[in-house]
Design a protein around this motif. Structure first.
Motif, PDB file in Angstrom:
ATOM      1  N   SER A 189      -2.534 -10.729  -1.643  1.00 28.25           N
ATOM      2  CA  SER A 189      -3.323 -10.727  -2.881  1.00 28.25           C
ATOM      3  C   SER A 189      -2.611  -9.957  -3.992  1.00 28.25           C
ATOM      4  N   GLU A 190      -3.129 -10.092  -5.198  1.00 29.43           N
ATOM      5  CA  GLU A 190      -2.600  -9.328  -6.326  1.00 29.43           C
ATOM      6  C   GLU A 190      -2.770  -7.836  -6.081  1.00 29.43           C
ATOM      7  N   ARG A 191      -3.878  -7.460  -5.422  1.00 29.24           N
ATOM      8  CA  ARG A 191      -4.120  -6.055  -5.110  1.00 29.24           C
ATOM      9  C   ARG A 191      -3.053  -5.517  -4.153  1.00 29.24           C
ATOM     10  N   GLN A 192      -2.654  -6.332  -3.173  1.00 26.40           N
ATOM     11  CA  GLN A 192      -1.605  -5.925  -2.246  1.00 26.40           C
ATOM     12  C   GLN A 192      -0.292  -5.700  -3.000  1.00 26.40           C
ATOM     13  N   GLN A 193       0.033  -6.597  -3.904  1.00 35.18           N
ATOM     14  CA  GLN A 193       1.268  -6.470  -4.669  1.00 35.18           C
ATOM     15  C   GLN A 193       1.229  -5.244  -5.574  1.00 35.18           C
ATOM     16  N   ARG A 194       0.080  -5.001  -6.188  1.00 31.67           N
ATOM     17  CA  ARG A 194      -0.060  -3.851  -7.077  1.00 31.67           C
ATOM     18  C   ARG A 194       0.122  -2.545  -6.312  1.00 31.67           C
ATOM     19  N   LEU A 195      -0.406  -2.514  -5.093  1.00 29.16           N
ATOM     20  CA  LEU A 195      -0.256  -1.324  -4.267  1.00 29.16           C
ATOM     21  C   LEU A 195       1.210  -1.082  -3.930  1.00 29.16           C
ATOM     22  N   ALA A 196       1.925  -2.151  -3.586  1.00 29.23           N
ATOM     23  CA  ALA A 196       3.352  -2.014  -3.272  1.00 29.23           C
ATOM     24  C   ALA A 196       4.127  -1.466  -4.469  1.00 29.23           C
ATOM     25  N   GLU A 197       3.766  -1.897  -5.658  1.00 31.89           N
ATOM     26  CA  GLU A 197       4.487  -1.477  -6.860  1.00 31.89           C
ATOM     27  C   GLU A 197       4.253  -0.006  -7.199  1.00 31.89           C
ATOM     28  N   GLN A 198       3.190   0.590  -6.657  1.00 32.51           N
ATOM     29  CA  GLN A 198       2.929   2.014  -6.890  1.00 32.51           C
ATOM     30  C   GLN A 198       3.814   2.921  -6.042  1.00 32.51           C
ATOM     31  N   LEU A 199       4.344   2.397  -4.952  1.00 32.01           N
ATOM     32  CA  LEU A 199       5.098   3.221  -4.017  1.00 32.01           C
ATOM     33  C   LEU A 199       6.520   3.462  -4.520  1.00 32.01           C
ATOM     34  N   GLN A 228       5.107  18.447  14.845  1.00 27.62           N
ATOM     35  CA  GLN A 228       5.467  17.942  13.521  1.00 27.62           C
ATOM     36  C   GLN A 228       4.643  16.713  13.136  1.00 27.62           C
ATOM     37  N   VAL A 229       4.449  16.554  11.836  1.00 29.81           N
ATOM     38  CA  VAL A 229       3.811  15.366  11.275  1.00 29.81           C
ATOM     39  C   VAL A 229       4.845  14.673  10.395  1.00 29.81           C
ATOM     40  N   LEU A 230       5.219  13.453  10.768  1.00 34.93           N
ATOM     41  CA  LEU A 230       6.196  12.681  10.002  1.00 34.93           C
ATOM     42  C   LEU A 230       5.466  11.579   9.235  1.00 34.93           C
ATOM     43  N   PHE A 231       5.484  11.671   7.908  1.00 35.09           N
ATOM     44  CA  PHE A 231       4.856  10.645   7.076  1.00 35.09           C
ATOM     45  C   PHE A 231       5.820   9.476   6.905  1.00 35.09           C
ATOM     46  N   VAL A 232       5.422   8.328   7.431  1.00 38.45           N
ATOM     47  CA  VAL A 232       6.184   7.088   7.275  1.00 38.45           C
ATOM     48  C   VAL A 232       5.374   6.248   6.291  1.00 38.45           C
ATOM     49  N   CYS A 233       5.582   6.501   5.016  1.00 37.65           N
ATOM     50  CA  CYS A 233       4.584   6.070   4.040  1.00 37.65           C
ATOM     51  C   CYS A 233       5.177   5.529   2.743  1.00 37.65           C
ATOM     52  N   GLY A 234       6.473   5.292   2.711  1.00 37.37           N
ATOM     53  CA  GLY A 234       7.084   4.784   1.487  1.00 37.37           C
ATOM     54  C   GLY A 234       6.992   5.729   0.312  1.00 37.37           C
ATOM     55  N   GLY A 235       6.707   7.010   0.596  1.00 35.30           N
ATOM     56  CA  GLY A 235       6.570   7.995  -0.473  1.00 35.30           C
ATOM     57  C   GLY A 235       5.151   8.175  -0.971  1.00 35.30           C
ATOM     58  N   SER A 236       4.173   7.493  -0.347  1.00 36.19           N
ATOM     59  CA  SER A 236       2.797   7.596  -0.840  1.00 36.19           C
ATOM     60  C   SER A 236       2.207   8.983  -0.651  1.00 36.19           C
ATOM     61  N   SER A 237       2.755   9.774   0.269  1.00 36.35           N
ATOM     62  CA  SER A 237       2.255  11.138   0.464  1.00 36.35           C
ATOM     63  C   SER A 237       2.654  12.064  -0.685  1.00 36.35           C
ATOM     64  N   LEU A 238       3.510  11.572  -1.599  1.00 36.10           N
ATOM     65  CA  LEU A 238       3.899  12.365  -2.759  1.00 36.10           C
ATOM     66  C   LEU A 238       2.789  12.418  -3.809  1.00 36.10           C
ATOM     67  N   GLY A 239       1.800  11.526  -3.695  1.00 35.72           N
ATOM     68  CA  GLY A 239       0.704  11.500  -4.652  1.00 35.72           C
ATOM     69  C   GLY A 239       0.800  10.293  -5.582  1.00 35.72           C
ATOM     70  N   GLY A 240      -0.286  10.048  -6.291  1.00 33.82           N
ATOM     71  CA  GLY A 240      -0.295   8.976  -7.276  1.00 33.82           C
ATOM     72  C   GLY A 240      -0.668   7.612  -6.739  1.00 33.82           C
ATOM     73  N   LEU A 241      -1.117   7.546  -5.473  1.00 32.99           N
ATOM     74  CA  LEU A 241      -1.475   6.270  -4.883  1.00 32.99           C
ATOM     75  C   LEU A 241      -2.947   5.973  -5.108  1.00 32.99           C
ATOM     76  N   SER A 242      -3.248   4.746  -5.515  1.00 29.19           N
ATOM     77  CA  SER A 242      -4.642   4.318  -5.680  1.00 29.19           C
ATOM     78  C   SER A 242      -4.837   3.020  -4.902  1.00 29.19           C
ATOM     79  N   LEU A 243      -5.706   3.090  -3.870  1.00 29.93           N
ATOM     80  CA  LEU A 243      -5.971   1.903  -3.075  1.00 29.93           C
ATOM     81  C   LEU A 243      -6.859   0.926  -3.809  1.00 29.93           C
TER      82      LEU A 243
END
Length: 243
Positions: A189-199, A228-243
């Motif tokens: 969906s467009e929402r899926q694409q928009r989420l990818a573009e935020q990362l 340890q906690v390893l974030f495999v998140c494309g950088g989303s743990s850095l902040g600024g992500l909106s689902l």
């Protein structure tokens, strides 16, 4: 300790991340006992399929005790998870209770059953799949709370089990293209694409991204990494992500 054959208990192996972890372990010649609430659609000489509802504590305990009696389990990898999204005004107590049983209590029951033989062997690997949502995400009260609880539990176990040669670590994925993800965000969906573009990496994650990280923690040579906690998140743990 000889690398093969290890025996791993992996939850959530009927699909997605859990299935790919099971595949990678089987390719290395390890034995895998796969736990899922639904049937598996694959077979392998070293794969044992177990159907169990991990929301049911008594059923989980019966399965855990049976596996522990028949196998010297070296690895426990807990992948099974549910989201149950709701805004605060709509969250129900049973959602907190249910996801606590699934994300926290069931891996505790499984690990408790496998501990005696891990300790006797002087070796063990426990790996949890958590989530970037443990840091907070709108409509994720039950999910975020119970995934964050996993972090505290893993760090506590790392203190307790390190002297026995048992490591405990967490992989915390960000948005990953799985059925759970598409249950929230429509596929392609467009929402899926928009989420990818935020990362920062400008793409969503795959199950392979996560399973590779899990296999690092599962390695026999990874004995100096625990708690340890390893974030495999494309950088989303850095902040600024909106689902």
């Amino acid at each position: 300790m000889s690398e093969t054959p290890f025996t791993a208990v992996v939850t959530g192996t009927s699909s997605g991340i859990g299935r790919d972890i099971a595949r990678r372990m089987l390719e290395r010649g390890w034995r895998v006992v796969g736990l899922s609430w639904q049937p598996h659609d694959f077979e392998h000489a070293n794969f044992e399929s177990v159907e169990v509802d991990l929301l049911d504590e008594a059923a989980t305990k019966r399965v855990a005790d049976d596996i522990a009696a028949r196998h010297a389990v070296s690895h426990v990898v807990h992948c099974a998870g549910l989201i149950w999204p709701n805004l605060l005004s709509d969250v129900k107590p049973e959602e907190i209770d249910g996801l606590t049983r699934l994300h926290v209590t069931s891996p505790m029951i499984l690990s408790q059953a496998m501990l005696p033989k891990m300790r006797a062997a002087g070796f063990g690997r426990i790996v949890f799949i958590s989530s970037r949502a443990s840091m907070g995400a709108a409509s994720r009260t039950a999910y975020s709370a119970t995934k964050a609880a996993v972090h505290g539990m893993a760090r506590t176990w790392a203190h307790e089990l390190g002297p026995d040669g048992i490591t405990v670590n967490v992989v915390a994925p960000g948005p990953i293209l799985t059925d759970n993800f598409w249950g929230i965000i429509p596929k392609d969906s467009e929402r899926q694409q928009r989420l990818a573009e935020q990362l920062p990496v400008r793409r969503l994650g795959t199950v392979e991204d996560v399973s590779r990280a899990v296999m690092f923690f599962a390695e026999p040579d990874a004995g100096y990494v625990t708690g340890q906690v390893l974030f495999v998140c494309g950088g989303s743990s850095l902040g600024g992500l909106s689902l």
